[in-house]
Enzyme design. Structure first.
Site, PDB file in Angstrom:
ATOM      1  N   ASP A  27       0.817  -1.224   0.000  1.00 56.30           N
ATOM      2  CA  ASP A  27       0.000   0.000   0.000  1.00 56.30           C
ATOM      3  C   ASP A  27       0.848   1.271   0.000  1.00 56.30           C
ATOM      4  OD1 ASP A  27       0.675  -0.321   2.709  1.00 56.30           O
ATOM      5  OD2 ASP A  27      -1.341   0.181   3.466  1.00 56.30           O
ATOM      6  N   GLY A 112      -2.429  -5.143  18.343  1.00 58.17           N
ATOM      7  CA  GLY A 112      -1.060  -5.507  17.967  1.00 58.17           C
ATOM      8  C   GLY A 112      -0.964  -6.895  17.353  1.00 58.17           C
ATOM      9  N   GLY A 114      -1.886  -7.597  14.069  1.00 59.99           N
ATOM     10  CA  GLY A 114      -1.934  -7.523  12.607  1.00 59.99           C
ATOM     11  C   GLY A 114      -3.345  -7.406  12.059  1.00 59.99           C
ATOM     12  N   LEU A 115      -4.334  -7.157  12.933  1.00 62.52           N
ATOM     13  CA  LEU A 115      -5.727  -7.020  12.471  1.00 62.52           C
ATOM     14  C   LEU A 115      -6.152  -5.563  12.462  1.00 62.52           C
ATOM     15  CD1 LEU A 115      -7.239 -10.099  14.324  1.00 62.52           C
ATOM     16  CD2 LEU A 115      -6.282  -9.965  12.023  1.00 62.52           C
ATOM     17  N   SER A 116      -5.195  -4.699  12.683  1.00 61.02           N
ATOM     18  CA  SER A 116      -5.385  -3.261  12.578  1.00 61.02           C
ATOM     19  C   SER A 116      -6.385  -2.666  13.570  1.00 61.02           C
ATOM     20  CB  SER A 116      -5.755  -2.874  11.145  1.00 61.02           C
ATOM     21  OG  SER A 116      -5.261  -1.584  10.951  1.00 61.02           O
ATOM     22  N   SER A 117      -6.117  -2.955  14.828  1.00 60.22           N
ATOM     23  CA  SER A 117      -6.903  -2.290  15.875  1.00 60.22           C
ATOM     24  C   SER A 117      -6.611  -0.794  15.849  1.00 60.22           C
ATOM     25  CB  SER A 117      -6.573  -2.876  17.249  1.00 60.22           C
ATOM     26  OG  SER A 117      -5.251  -2.600  17.624  1.00 60.22           O
ATOM     27  N   GLU A 150      -2.095   8.581  12.047  1.00 56.72           N
ATOM     28  CA  GLU A 150      -1.162   7.494  12.396  1.00 56.72           C
ATOM     29  C   GLU A 150       0.283   7.899  12.075  1.00 56.72           C
ATOM     30  OE1 GLU A 150      -2.656   3.680  12.336  1.00 56.72           O
ATOM     31  OE2 GLU A 150      -0.713   2.704  12.483  1.00 56.72           O
ATOM     32  N   ASP A 162      -5.277  -0.012   5.750  1.00 53.43           N
ATOM     33  CA  ASP A 162      -5.973  -0.394   6.981  1.00 53.43           C
ATOM     34  C   ASP A 162      -7.206   0.465   7.208  1.00 53.43           C
ATOM     35  OD1 ASP A 162      -3.888  -2.087   7.219  1.00 53.43           O
ATOM     36  OD2 ASP A 162      -2.917  -1.054   8.894  1.00 53.43           O
TER      37      ASP A 162
HETATM   38  P1  ADP Z   1      -2.594  -3.400  15.093  1.00 53.68           P
HETATM   39  O1  ADP Z   1      -3.088  -2.194  14.396  1.00 53.68           O
HETATM   40  O2  ADP Z   1      -2.137  -4.479  14.167  1.00 53.68           O
HETATM   41  O3  ADP Z   1      -3.569  -3.941  16.111  1.00 53.68           O
HETATM   42  P2  ADP Z   1      -0.754  -1.480  16.141  1.00 53.68           P
HETATM   43  O4  ADP Z   1       0.510  -1.594  16.902  1.00 53.68           O
HETATM   44  O5  ADP Z   1      -0.753  -0.689  14.889  1.00 53.68           O
HETATM   45  O6  ADP Z   1      -1.285  -2.958  15.889  1.00 53.68           O
HETATM   46  O7  ADP Z   1      -1.878  -0.829  17.070  1.00 53.68           O
HETATM   47  C1  ADP Z   1      -2.120  -1.362  18.364  1.00 53.68           C
HETATM   48  C2  ADP Z   1      -2.289  -0.223  19.341  1.00 53.68           C
HETATM   49  O8  ADP Z   1      -3.607   0.368  19.198  1.00 53.68           O
HETATM   50  C3  ADP Z   1      -2.245  -0.655  20.789  1.00 53.68           C
HETATM   51  O9  ADP Z   1      -0.911  -0.781  21.247  1.00 53.68           O
HETATM   52  C4  ADP Z   1      -2.973   0.508  21.466  1.00 53.68           C
HETATM   53  O10 ADP Z   1      -2.137   1.620  21.602  1.00 53.68           O
HETATM   54  C5  ADP Z   1      -4.059   0.834  20.458  1.00 53.68           C
HETATM   55  N1  ADP Z   1      -5.305   0.094  20.805  1.00 53.68           N
HETATM   56  C6  ADP Z   1      -5.810  -1.000  20.205  1.00 53.68           C
HETATM   57  N2  ADP Z   1      -6.958  -1.404  20.815  1.00 53.68           N
HETATM   58  C7  ADP Z   1      -7.181  -0.548  21.827  1.00 53.68           C
HETATM   59  C8  ADP Z   1      -8.193  -0.421  22.849  1.00 53.68           C
HETATM   60  N3  ADP Z   1      -9.199  -1.287  22.933  1.00 53.68           N
HETATM   61  N4  ADP Z   1      -8.085   0.608  23.730  1.00 53.68           N
HETATM   62  C9  ADP Z   1      -7.070   1.483  23.642  1.00 53.68           C
HETATM   63  N5  ADP Z   1      -6.080   1.418  22.720  1.00 53.68           N
HETATM   64  C10 ADP Z   1      -6.129   0.422  21.830  1.00 53.68           C
HETATM   65 MG    MG Z   2      -1.896  -0.856  13.162  1.00 51.03          MG
END
Ligand code: ADP
Ligand code: MG
Length: 380
Positions: A27, A112, A114-117, A150, A162
């Protein structure tokens, strides 16, 4: 936080995670990707609080919250707060219609992995504030401002995939997205009698953000050299295998490997999209395995845990293909598994993973799902 005692939300938003069937790290090289949202998601509850600029945000999963002032936005020392602050900062550049709000965040999307939280967090907030304060942002505005948040606040120089997948996805489809033009095509995905199974390594090697930016830089170095021989090239998207081979003597070995992965991966995305359209799942599976090989040995963003799980998948004839999904260094592997063999595959992978790494595997089925929405409303 005090607001929780009297919290009565005005608005609930569901913001999903995503998988990417194929097209890893393409991307930000302006290439193709094939993602879709999944059912795991972050749920936001919002309420206007009547104040001019005071906001409270509470993460139920992390059991922690913070207060912020819209007139004094700046980066935080605390990682997750930056996803919130970054989005507010981007919105503040576009409109001054946001006022004080309270918000809670609840998630069943592993962070964290890889599912893009991270994109779910950014886009869910932007989508919710757009509804709550009637900001007039379009979906693509939400996608783009979240991506910039981001970059600026969270510090990952991510591409657009994402955020695009989290917001734009449709049930039962994957998105063939051209990250150069942002043109997209919804491709129905009918895997029956197969299904998509995620195996979560439950490791998240901390290299992810720093190495991500290093990879982006290596690709840019490649483009700089290739440009000298092919001036029309502006990104690796414009480079063919033949052009790359022509430039090979002038590229350092690492940069060549990175570029050669991206060039082949772009091609694989188009091949998988075509194979889906002709219902050739065996081909899709083979391309997933091929992609993982590249992720591991050429782009070098895998890890022993992901490599092990892909190798385990290869020993099971009921699995058509598997690869690590997401930015890398852990997270989940995506597996195309025959429905009737899901239980036995998960059992075998869990046992072997436990024996090898002493980690309890997490396994779940995912279905291509709808992007961000107001909860309870099926069509908007
Ligand atoms: P991914 O996007 O693959 O899940 P990232 O490292 O890019 O991994 O993002 C993960 C980060 O997003 C976490 O370390 C945290 O800072 C934030 N995050 C994810 N879920 C939550 C949540 N439920 N509450 C607060 N922060 C969150
Ligand atoms: Mg991410």
């Amino acid at each position: 936080m005090q607001f929780l005692n009297t919290f009565t939300p005005d608005l609930v938003i569901e913001s999903p995670g995503r998988i990417n069937l194929i097209g890893e790290h393409t991307d930000y090289n302006m290439g193709y990707v094939l993602p879709t949202a999944i059912e795991k998601k972050i749920i936001f509850e919002f309420q206007k609080n009547g104040s001019d600029s005071e906001c409270n945000v509470y993460s139920k999963g992390f059991n922690v919250g913070f207060q912020l002032d819209l007139n004094e936005l700046s980066k935080s020392e605390i990682e997750w707060e930056n996803y919130i602050l970054g989005v507010l900062n981007e919105i503040s550049k576009r409109t001054d219609k946001v006022n004080g709000f309270n918000c809670t965040i609840q998630s069943n999307l592993p962070a964290g992995s890889g599912l893009s939280s991270s994109a779910a967090l950014e886009c869910g907030l932007a989508f919710g504030l757009n509804e709550l304060f009637d900001l007039g942002l379009s979906k693509i505005d939400i996608v783009q401002l979240s991506q910039i948040a981001e970059h600026t606040y969270a510090g990952t120089q991510c591409g657009i995939m994402d955020q695009f997948a989290s917001v734009m996805s449709e049930t039962g489809k994957v998105i063939l997205l051209d990250c150069k033009t942002l043109e997209s095509k919804m491709i129905p995905i009918t895997l029956d009698p197969y299904t998509l199974i995620l195996l979560n390594t439950r490791v998240s090697h901390n290299l992810a953000t720093s190495e991500y930016n290093v990879r982006k830089n290596e690709c840019e170095q490649g483009v700089e050299v290739i440009k000298q021989y092919f001036p029309e090239v502006t990104s690796l998207r414009d480079v063919s295998e033949k052009m790359l081979l022509h430039c090979k003597p002038h590229l350092n070995e690492i940069v060549y490997k990175r570029c050669s992965f991206i060039v082949a991966e772009n091609q694989r995305v188009l091949e998988v999209a075509a194979a889906l359209e002709s219902n050739d799942l065996t081909k899709v599976g083979a391309l997933l395995y091929e992609a993982h090989e590249g992720i591991s040995s050429q782009y070098e963003v895998s890890c022993p845990e992901s490599d092990f799980l892909v190798a385990v998948a290869k020993t099971d004839a009921n699995v058509l293909g598997a690869r690590q999904t997401g930015g890398g260094f852990g997270g989940c592997t995506l597996n195309i598994v025959h429905r009737e063999a899901v239980a036995s595959f998960i059992e075998m992978a869990t046992k072997e993973y436990k024996e090898k790494f002493d980690i309890e595997l997490e396994a779940f089925e995912v279905r291509p799902s709808r992007g961000t929405k107001v909860a309870g409303l099926e069509v908007r």
